[in-house]
Write an enzyme that holds these catalytic residues in place. Structure first.
Site, PDB file in Angstrom:
ATOM      1  N   GLY A   1       0.818  -1.211   0.000  1.00 55.12           N
ATOM      2  CA  GLY A   1       0.000   0.000   0.000  1.00 55.12           C
ATOM      3  C   GLY A   1       0.845   1.251   0.000  1.00 55.12           C
ATOM      4  O   GLY A   1       2.080   1.202   0.076  1.00 55.12           O
TER       5      GLY A   1
ATOM      6  N   LYS B   1      -9.619   0.620   4.477  1.00 53.25           N
ATOM      7  CA  LYS B   1      -9.729   1.991   4.982  1.00 53.25           C
ATOM      8  C   LYS B   1     -10.795   2.845   4.314  1.00 53.25           C
ATOM      9  O   LYS B   1     -11.069   3.953   4.775  1.00 53.25           O
ATOM     10  CB  LYS B   1      -8.378   2.692   4.839  1.00 53.25           C
ATOM     11  CG  LYS B   1      -7.914   2.857   3.395  1.00 53.25           C
ATOM     12  CD  LYS B   1      -6.538   3.501   3.339  1.00 53.25           C
ATOM     13  CE  LYS B   1      -6.082   3.697   1.903  1.00 53.25           C
ATOM     14  NZ  LYS B   1      -4.761   4.330   1.805  1.00 53.25           N
TER      15      LYS B   1
ATOM     16  N   SER C   1      -3.277   3.231  13.198  1.00 51.85           N
ATOM     17  CA  SER C   1      -4.709   3.482  13.380  1.00 51.85           C
ATOM     18  C   SER C   1      -5.109   4.736  12.609  1.00 51.85           C
ATOM     19  O   SER C   1      -4.430   5.133  11.656  1.00 51.85           O
ATOM     20  CB  SER C   1      -5.042   3.594  14.869  1.00 51.85           C
ATOM     21  OG  SER C   1      -6.442   3.628  15.079  1.00 51.85           O
TER      22      SER C   1
ATOM     23  N   LYS D   1     -10.286   8.421  12.607  1.00 52.92           N
ATOM     24  CA  LYS D   1     -11.677   7.956  12.546  1.00 52.92           C
ATOM     25  C   LYS D   1     -12.014   6.984  13.680  1.00 52.92           C
ATOM     26  O   LYS D   1     -13.182   6.629  13.878  1.00 52.92           O
ATOM     27  CB  LYS D   1     -11.960   7.309  11.185  1.00 52.92           C
ATOM     28  CG  LYS D   1     -11.923   8.293  10.018  1.00 52.92           C
ATOM     29  CD  LYS D   1     -12.132   7.603   8.693  1.00 52.92           C
ATOM     30  CE  LYS D   1     -12.178   8.623   7.550  1.00 52.92           C
ATOM     31  NZ  LYS D   1     -10.910   9.377   7.413  1.00 52.92           N
TER      32      LYS D   1
ATOM     33  N   ASN E   1      -5.884  12.469   7.241  1.00 49.35           N
ATOM     34  CA  ASN E   1      -5.886  12.147   5.822  1.00 49.35           C
ATOM     35  C   ASN E   1      -4.448  12.236   5.304  1.00 49.35           C
ATOM     36  O   ASN E   1      -3.810  13.274   5.424  1.00 49.35           O
ATOM     37  CB  ASN E   1      -6.789  13.132   5.075  1.00 49.35           C
ATOM     38  CG  ASN E   1      -7.118  12.670   3.674  1.00 49.35           C
ATOM     39  OD1 ASN E   1      -6.234  12.521   2.849  1.00 49.35           O
ATOM     40  ND2 ASN E   1      -8.386  12.458   3.410  1.00 49.35           N
TER      41      ASN E   1
ATOM     42  N   SER F   1      -1.765   9.215  -0.510  1.00 50.48           N
ATOM     43  CA  SER F   1      -2.115   7.820  -0.277  1.00 50.48           C
ATOM     44  C   SER F   1      -3.264   7.417  -1.191  1.00 50.48           C
ATOM     45  O   SER F   1      -4.052   8.255  -1.635  1.00 50.48           O
ATOM     46  CB  SER F   1      -2.519   7.594   1.186  1.00 50.48           C
ATOM     47  OG  SER F   1      -3.730   8.266   1.486  1.00 50.48           O
TER      48      SER F   1
ATOM     49  N   ARG G   1     -21.335  10.835   2.493  1.00 48.64           N
ATOM     50  CA  ARG G   1     -21.451   9.419   2.205  1.00 48.64           C
ATOM     51  C   ARG G   1     -21.829   8.659   3.474  1.00 48.64           C
ATOM     52  O   ARG G   1     -21.657   9.173   4.586  1.00 48.64           O
ATOM     53  CB  ARG G   1     -20.122   8.883   1.657  1.00 48.64           C
ATOM     54  CG  ARG G   1     -19.671   9.578   0.380  1.00 48.64           C
ATOM     55  CD  ARG G   1     -18.261   9.181   0.008  1.00 48.64           C
ATOM     56  NE  ARG G   1     -17.300   9.580   1.041  1.00 48.64           N
ATOM     57  CZ  ARG G   1     -16.013   9.272   1.013  1.00 48.64           C
ATOM     58  NH1 ARG G   1     -15.521   8.571   0.011  1.00 48.64           N
ATOM     59  NH2 ARG G   1     -15.210   9.679   1.976  1.00 48.64           N
TER      60      ARG G   1
END
Length: 468
Positions: free
Chosen positions: A151, A223, A262, A265, A303, A307, A392
């Site tokens: 990732g 995520k 972590s 969120k 954020n 990424s 969302r």
């Protein structure tokens, strides 16, 4: 446009913002190439060729018939940059000197260093540079293992560990193609490529037994908030149970340090993704009580720019496609950090705090996503529209870094603080283990997983079958 490409410029009337080393270097290079530099703007320095302050830009542009601005203050705070761009009244070409080590530290800067306005500059703070000397002493000559190594964060972390002199780095991920590209990009004989799933306890046991890492960095996670909302059993199995499996094996092989990545969120989560990561934190804290010589810590991120899945990357793709930019709410805000800051914080957390602690980076003030989108459009693509859609499923207007700021304690690094125990949930760890194991084994369906989280005290949406 990449950092190595110079913008295509005909003879233009150029105003340079910044009269420091960078600004003068850009101006000298432009003049040598036959361009017309009408002068400079600067809030701190004065000179006959400084025509005013940054706030005077529109008048200076009008009086001097400027059609191009070179912004050459790479250390400016992002908020001031957004304010400058928002105040521009004319349709000008704006090129930037990017905020990189090269442009901040070099003594010679030319127009070849300029780029179009980049999202990093519109949200970045002055980069938080960690003192990695202690980290280098910890990493050098030792074996490390990174989960989620294919990732964006895991791959950068793997690269940093190799640069710090690790004896070997085991890159563990289920994404075979990503691991293939990582190995080709790094081309380092110390890199060990291992395909596997963190939910597969026996596979993880064998990998740890074979490679016996001294340092473990658990970056593997699902995520994306909307996808996790629709797949809660997988979120619980991967993000919570997977964390316990990896941390348990780190203890079993006698690793000196294990770090769990972590997210902000996880604080008062309103979605499955955040709840699953909070359960991972709680499992880590429980394991820390019996971890022996293995130090377990967690790090919380906002954020991460660059990424996969970041709103910044979404904006890039939308602009390249001609728009529109989509913002889910006019008032939504987020914390931001760069991918290098994230990787460095993960490594530095190994020697900050105590067993069971959570490390958090001081990311400054949160940024309004609408303000970011407006600045980006004005600077790079004035023809692109911005559309406000809707939040969302599971998305919050704002994120937090801790349940209780009074629990935060300072560290030797003024930009990093430690969160001690947060006891907002009264859920036995045995119950957490029961639920996440059932999710992994298929004994719990998605509605059951959601109900279990609600029973634990998480304020997430109920199953769709139970909505009014």
């Amino acid at each position: 446009m990449t950092d190595d490409e110079a913008p295509t410029i005909d003879a233009q009337r150029i105003l340079v913002v910044g009269h420091g080393v960078a600004g003068r270097g850009v101006a000298d290079d432009a003049l040598a190439k036959g361009h017309n530099v009408v002068g400079f703007l600067d809030d701190e320095l004065s000179s006959p060729d400084v025509l005013g302050r940054l706030s005077d830009v529109n008048q200076v542009v009008h009086d001097n018939h400027v059609d191009t601005i070179y912004f050459a203050i790479p250390t400016i705070e992002a908020g001031r940059l957004r304010e400058f761009i928002a105040g521009l009244e004319s349709d000008l070409r704006l090129s930037m000197l990017p905020r990189t080590y090269k442009t901040i530290s070099t003594e010679a800067v030319g127009i070849g260093d300029l780029t179009d306005v980049d999202i990093l500059q519109l949200v970045g703070r002055r980069p938080v540079k960690h003192d990695l000397l202690e980290a280098e002493a910890l990493v050098s000559g030792r074996r490390a293992l990174v989960t989620g190594a294919a990732g964006s964060i895991g791959s950068r972390l793997t690269e940093h560990l190799l640069q710090l002199g690790a004896e070997s780095v085991t890159a563990f991920d289920w994404w075979e193609n990503g691991l293939f590209h990582l190995a080709n990009r790094l081309g380092d004989s110390r890199l060990r490529i291992v395909v596997g799933d963190v939910k597969n306890r026996r596979r993880v046991e064998r990998v740890f037994a074979d490679h016996r890492p001294d340092l473990v960095f658990h970056a593997a996670a699902y995520k994306h908030v909307p996808i996790n909302e629709d797949n809660p059993t997988e979120a619980l199995a991967n993000n919570a149970l997977g964390a316990e499996i990896v941390l348990t094996q780190a203890i079993a092989v006698g690793a000196s340090h294990a770090v769990y990545v972590s997210t902000d969120k996880a604080v008062r989560p309103a979605n499955v993704m955040g709840a699953s990561k909070r359960l991972g934190e709680l499992l880590l804290r429980d394991l820390a009580g019996t971890s022996g010589e293995t130090k377990l810590t967690a790090v919380r991120f906002g954020n991460v720019l660059q990424s996969n899945g970041s709103v910044m990357e979404t904006f890039r793709r939308q602009i390249e496609a001609g728009g529109p930019l989509t913002v889910t709410h006019r008032d939504v805000t987020r914390y931001f950090m760069t991918i290098d800051e994230a990787a460095q914080l993960i490594i530095q957390s190994t020697h900050l705090g105590e067993n069971g602690d959570i490390c958090v980076l001081d990311m400054g003030d949160p940024v309004r996503i609408m303000e970011l989108a407006e600045s980006l459009v004005k600077a790079t693509a004035p023809h692109v529209k911005i559309e406000v859609t809707q939040l969302r499923p599971g998305e919050k207007l704002y994120e937090e870094l801790t349940y209780n700021p009074d629990l935060a304690t300072s560290t030797d690094n003024s930009k990093v603080f430690i969160i001690k125990a947060e006891d907002e949930l009264d859920v036995p760890v045995t119950k957490i283990r029961e639920v996440v194991t059932a999710a992994r084994d298929g004994a719990l369906d998605d509605d059951g997983a959601r109900r279990a989280l609600i029973t634990m005290g998480f304020a997430i949406a109920p199953p769709k079958t139970e909505l009014p």
